[in-house]
Design an enzyme around this catalytic site. Structure first.
Site, PDB file in Angstrom:
ATOM      1  N   TRP A   1       0.854  -1.184   0.000  1.00  0.00           N
ATOM      2  CA  TRP A   1       0.000   0.000   0.000  1.00  0.00           C
ATOM      3  C   TRP A   1       0.889   1.233   0.000  1.00  0.00           C
ATOM      4  O   TRP A   1       1.890   1.283   0.726  1.00  0.00           O
ATOM      5  CB  TRP A   1      -0.918   0.046   1.224  1.00  0.00           C
ATOM      6  CG  TRP A   1      -1.653   1.353   1.291  1.00  0.00           C
ATOM      7  CD1 TRP A   1      -2.773   1.699   0.594  1.00  0.00           C
ATOM      8  CD2 TRP A   1      -1.286   2.517   2.058  1.00  0.00           C
ATOM      9  NE1 TRP A   1      -3.139   2.995   0.872  1.00  0.00           N
ATOM     10  CE2 TRP A   1      -2.237   3.525   1.768  1.00  0.00           C
ATOM     11  CE3 TRP A   1      -0.249   2.810   2.941  1.00  0.00           C
ATOM     12  CZ2 TRP A   1      -2.176   4.793   2.346  1.00  0.00           C
ATOM     13  CZ3 TRP A   1      -0.191   4.070   3.515  1.00  0.00           C
ATOM     14  CH2 TRP A   1      -1.157   5.045   3.218  1.00  0.00           C
TER      15      TRP A   1
ATOM     16  N   GLU B   1      -3.024  -3.048  -2.656  1.00  0.00           N
ATOM     17  CA  GLU B   1      -4.164  -2.472  -1.931  1.00  0.00           C
ATOM     18  C   GLU B   1      -4.514  -1.076  -2.434  1.00  0.00           C
ATOM     19  O   GLU B   1      -3.658  -0.199  -2.505  1.00  0.00           O
ATOM     20  CB  GLU B   1      -3.832  -2.408  -0.433  1.00  0.00           C
ATOM     21  CG  GLU B   1      -4.925  -1.789   0.412  1.00  0.00           C
ATOM     22  CD  GLU B   1      -4.545  -1.697   1.881  1.00  0.00           C
ATOM     23  OE1 GLU B   1      -5.383  -1.264   2.685  1.00  0.00           O
ATOM     24  OE2 GLU B   1      -3.393  -2.058   2.218  1.00  0.00           O
TER      25      GLU B   1
ATOM     26  N   LYS C   1      -7.006   2.555  -2.411  1.00  0.00           N
ATOM     27  CA  LYS C   1      -7.609   3.480  -1.454  1.00  0.00           C
ATOM     28  C   LYS C   1      -8.356   4.558  -2.232  1.00  0.00           C
ATOM     29  O   LYS C   1      -7.951   4.928  -3.338  1.00  0.00           O
ATOM     30  CB  LYS C   1      -6.539   4.111  -0.566  1.00  0.00           C
ATOM     31  CG  LYS C   1      -7.099   4.796   0.679  1.00  0.00           C
ATOM     32  CD  LYS C   1      -6.011   5.045   1.710  1.00  0.00           C
ATOM     33  CE  LYS C   1      -6.611   5.527   3.023  1.00  0.00           C
ATOM     34  NZ  LYS C   1      -5.614   5.623   4.092  1.00  0.00           N
TER      35      LYS C   1
ATOM     36  N   ASP D   1      -9.645  -3.228   1.718  1.00  0.00           N
ATOM     37  CA  ASP D   1      -9.704  -2.680   3.069  1.00  0.00           C
ATOM     38  C   ASP D   1     -11.079  -2.070   3.296  1.00  0.00           C
ATOM     39  O   ASP D   1     -11.551  -1.274   2.487  1.00  0.00           O
ATOM     40  CB  ASP D   1      -8.611  -1.619   3.252  1.00  0.00           C
ATOM     41  CG  ASP D   1      -8.507  -1.118   4.679  1.00  0.00           C
ATOM     42  OD1 ASP D   1      -9.511  -0.584   5.197  1.00  0.00           O
ATOM     43  OD2 ASP D   1      -7.431  -1.241   5.282  1.00  0.00           O
TER      44      ASP D   1
ATOM     45  N   HIS E   1     -11.510   1.792   2.847  1.00  0.00           N
ATOM     46  CA  HIS E   1     -10.874   2.477   1.720  1.00  0.00           C
ATOM     47  C   HIS E   1     -11.806   2.793   0.558  1.00  0.00           C
ATOM     48  O   HIS E   1     -11.354   3.007  -0.561  1.00  0.00           O
ATOM     49  CB  HIS E   1      -9.691   1.655   1.211  1.00  0.00           C
ATOM     50  CG  HIS E   1      -8.498   1.730   2.104  1.00  0.00           C
ATOM     51  ND1 HIS E   1      -7.249   1.289   1.723  1.00  0.00           N
ATOM     52  CD2 HIS E   1      -8.337   2.212   3.369  1.00  0.00           C
ATOM     53  CE1 HIS E   1      -6.382   1.482   2.719  1.00  0.00           C
ATOM     54  NE2 HIS E   1      -7.035   2.027   3.722  1.00  0.00           N
TER      55      HIS E   1
ATOM     56  N   HIS F   1      -8.583  -6.579   4.672  1.00  0.00           N
ATOM     57  CA  HIS F   1      -8.266  -5.795   5.856  1.00  0.00           C
ATOM     58  C   HIS F   1      -9.582  -5.393   6.492  1.00  0.00           C
ATOM     59  O   HIS F   1     -10.246  -4.466   6.042  1.00  0.00           O
ATOM     60  CB  HIS F   1      -7.437  -4.561   5.498  1.00  0.00           C
ATOM     61  CG  HIS F   1      -5.978  -4.834   5.365  1.00  0.00           C
ATOM     62  ND1 HIS F   1      -5.033  -3.841   5.183  1.00  0.00           N
ATOM     63  CD2 HIS F   1      -5.286  -5.999   5.414  1.00  0.00           C
ATOM     64  CE1 HIS F   1      -3.839  -4.394   5.113  1.00  0.00           C
ATOM     65  NE2 HIS F   1      -3.963  -5.698   5.248  1.00  0.00           N
TER      66      HIS F   1
ATOM     67  N   ASP G   1     -12.225   6.124   6.587  1.00  0.00           N
ATOM     68  CA  ASP G   1     -11.174   5.206   7.007  1.00  0.00           C
ATOM     69  C   ASP G   1     -10.576   5.619   8.345  1.00  0.00           C
ATOM     70  O   ASP G   1      -9.434   6.058   8.426  1.00  0.00           O
ATOM     71  CB  ASP G   1     -10.088   5.179   5.923  1.00  0.00           C
ATOM     72  CG  ASP G   1      -9.007   4.154   6.216  1.00  0.00           C
ATOM     73  OD1 ASP G   1      -9.323   3.153   6.854  1.00  0.00           O
ATOM     74  OD2 ASP G   1      -7.862   4.384   5.811  1.00  0.00           O
TER      75      ASP G   1
ATOM     76  N   ASP H   1     -10.362   3.548  11.005  1.00  0.00           N
ATOM     77  CA  ASP H   1      -9.683   2.409  11.637  1.00  0.00           C
ATOM     78  C   ASP H   1     -10.130   2.160  13.067  1.00  0.00           C
ATOM     79  O   ASP H   1      -9.320   1.992  13.965  1.00  0.00           O
ATOM     80  CB  ASP H   1      -8.168   2.608  11.572  1.00  0.00           C
ATOM     81  CG  ASP H   1      -7.651   2.588  10.149  1.00  0.00           C
ATOM     82  OD1 ASP H   1      -7.806   1.565   9.489  1.00  0.00           O
ATOM     83  OD2 ASP H   1      -7.103   3.620   9.697  1.00  0.00           O
TER      84      ASP H   1
ATOM     85  N   ASP I   1      -7.062  -4.477  10.497  1.00  0.00           N
ATOM     86  CA  ASP I   1      -6.325  -3.222  10.326  1.00  0.00           C
ATOM     87  C   ASP I   1      -7.065  -2.103  11.034  1.00  0.00           C
ATOM     88  O   ASP I   1      -7.962  -1.473  10.481  1.00  0.00           O
ATOM     89  CB  ASP I   1      -6.162  -2.900   8.842  1.00  0.00           C
ATOM     90  CG  ASP I   1      -5.288  -1.671   8.607  1.00  0.00           C
ATOM     91  OD1 ASP I   1      -4.766  -1.116   9.584  1.00  0.00           O
ATOM     92  OD2 ASP I   1      -5.142  -1.260   7.440  1.00  0.00           O
TER      93      ASP I   1
END
Length: 419
Positions: A185, A226, A228, A259, A262, A286, A294, A296, A326
C-alpha cells in the site's frame, strides 16, 4: 465443563441440528481459518526505526491511552497477552518499520536478519507471519509520492524497499512453513486538482512490475496490492485507486487487498468479494470499521463484519481469502482492542459456519424468497453463543467478558509501569 455450559452446548447442538447444521463440523472448519492480527495496534504505528517519528501518508493514530509498547520486546509481550485470550488459529501481520537492528538501517537495506527475533517468536507461538513494506513516515515520502514519484532516484529507493520486503516475506514463509502474504500500500496522491493523472499511474504500474519481477516460491510468499479512495493530503487524486489495482491484480494475477475503510462511505467490501474472486487468484481482506471514512476503529460484530464472514463461508473461499485486521485505536487499552476486534471476526466466521447455507440456496433457486428471508432472520436467534463458549473452552480461553479481568491485571502489573 460446567453443568450450565454442558446443558447450553447440548441444547445448541440440537437446535442447529434441526436446521441441518453439524456444529462439530462448523468448529472443525473454524480451526482452519486463521485471522492475521496487525502488530501496529500495539504501538500506534510508530515502529522501531524511529519511534518518535511523525506519522505521514494519511495515517493517524488518535488517543493517548497509557502503556503503549516502546520496543519489540514489549510489543511481543503485549501480543502474547492478547493471543492468550483469543481462541483458534492466529497469524501476525508485521510492517517493515518493526525491524530490530543495531543502528539505523534505511528501508532499502532491510534484510531477513533484522526480523529473526520475530521469526523465532512466531515459531514459539505457532504463528504464521505476514508482511508489509512501509511506504510512509520517511523523508523520501514527505511530498506524498513513493512508487509513483517522478524523481527516478526516489522511486528506485521505494522499489528497492519493496523488493527487500518481498525477500523478507519469503523468508517468513520458508522458516514458518506457511506462505507470508505481503501487501503493498502506498500513500501517493495529490491534495488538489490534478492535471496529469496518467503518468503517475504508468510509473506505479512499471514500478510494481519491477518489484514482482523476481520469482519467489508461492509456497513461501504471496504478493498483494491495496487500493484506497483518498487519503489525508491526497483528497483529490489517489494514484492507487480501486480501478488501478483491480486491473493490476487481474492482469498480473496477484492477490488483491480490500480494506473495509478504503471506499466511499456507502460502499462495503462484502459485496465486492464475489466479483473480484472471478478475476483474481486470491483476496486479502483488511477488516476494519470506518466511521464516516477510514478511521480504523476496532472491529465490531456488526452487519458488515458478519456479511464479510458470510461471503467467505457461503462460497467456500477458505483457501483463497486471507483475513487480516487493520485498526489502531489509541484511546482505549491497546491489548483489549486486539482482543475485541479479533474475537469479533472469529465470532462472525462461526455464525456464518452455523448457517444452513445449502437450504437457503435451494429456497433461492426455487424462488421462495419469503422462506429465505424468514429463515435468515430466525437464524439470528439461534444459540450460537453457546457454541462460541464451547469453542473458547476447548482452546482454554475465556468465553465471556472474563478476559477483561486478565487485561486489567496486565495493565496494572505491566502497562502502568511504562512511561
Amino acid at each position: 465443563m460446567t453443568t450450565q455450559l454442558e446443558q447450553a452446548w447440548r441444547l445448541a447442538k440440537e437446535r442447529f441440528a434441526a436446521t441441518g447444521v453439524d456444529v462439530e463440523q462448523a468448529l472443525s472448519q473454524l480451526d482452519r481459518l486463521p485471522v492475521s492480527m496487525h502488530c501496529w495496534q500495539g504501538d500506534d504505528v510508530a515502529g522501531f526505526e524511529n519511534p518518535q517519528g511523525q506519522l505521514t501518508g494519511g495515517i493517524q493514530a488518535t488517543g493517548n491511552y497509557p502503556g503503549k509498547a516502546r520496543n519489540a520486546a514489549e510489543l511481543r509481550a503485549d501480543l502474547e497477552q492478547a493471543l492468550s485470550l483469543i481462541p483458534g488459529p492466529k497469524r501476525l501481520n508485521l510492517h517493515a518499520i518493526y525491524l530490530e537492528a543495531e543502528g539505523h538501517v534505511d528501508r532499502d537495506q532491510i534484510k531477513p536478519e533484522h526480523f529473526k527475533n520475530w521469526v523465532e517468536w512466531a515459531k514459539a507461538n505457532r504463528l504464521g507471519l505476514d508482511f508489509n513494506p512501509s511506504c510512509f513516515s520517511h523523508p523520501l515520502s514527505a511530498d506524498g509520492f513513493t512508487l509513483a514519484h517522478a524523481d527516478d532516484t526516489i522511486r528506485q529507493f521505494w522499489i528497492n524497499h519493496c523488493k527487500a520486503s518481498r525477500r523478507i516475506s519469503a523468508y517468513f514463509g520458508e522458516q514458518l512453513g506457511t506462505p507470508s502474504v505481503m501487501n503493498i500500500w502506498i500513500p501517493d496522491g495529490m491534495k488538489d486538482i490534478t492535471v496529469d493523472r496518467f503518468a503517475p499511474r504508468q510509473r506505479l504500474m512499471e514500478a510494481l512490475d519491477d518489484i514482482i519481477s523476481e520469482k519467489l516460491n508461492p509456497a513461501h510468499h504471496i504478493d498483494a496490492v491495496e487500493s484506497k479512495l483518498f487519503g489525508i493530503g491526497a483528497e483529490s487524486y489517489t494514484v492507487g485507486s480501486n480501478e488501478f489495482y483491480m486491473g493490476y491484480a487481474t492482469s498480473r494475477q496477484t492477490a488483491l487487498c480490500l480494506d473495509a475503510g478504503h471506499f466511499h462511505p456507502t460502499e462495503v467490501i462484502s459485496d465486492k468479494i464475489s466479483s473480484t474472486m472471478l478475476y483474481v487468484p486470491r483476496l486479502l481482506l483488511h477488516v476494519s470499521r470506518p466511521v464516516r471514512w477510514d478511521s480504523d476503529h476496532v472491529v465490531l460484530l456488526d452487519d458488515e463484519t458478519q456479511a464479510i464472514a458470510s461471503e467467505i463461508i457461503r462460497h467456500n473461499l477458505f483457501d483463497r481469502v486471507h483475513i487480516g485486521l487493520d485498526f489502531f485505536d489509541a484511546s482505549i487499552n491497546r491489548i483489549a482492542a486486539w482482543v475485541i476486534g479479533t474475537r469479533n471476526m472469529k465470532k462472525a466466521l462461526l455464525r456464518a459456519l452455523l448457517e444452513p447455507t445449502e437450504k437457503l440456496r435451494q429456497l433461492e433457486r426455487d424462488g421462495n424468497y419469503t422462506a429465505r428471508l424468514a429463515l435468515l432472520e430466525e437464524q439470528k436467534c439461534l444459540p450460537w453463543q453457546a457454541v462460541w463458549e464451547m469453542y473458547c473452552q476447548r482452546h482454554d480461553t475465556p468465553a465471556g467478558s472474563g478476559w477483561l479481568d486478565s487485561v486489567q491485571a496486565y495493565e496494572n502489573r505491566v502497562l502502568s509501569q511504562r512511561r
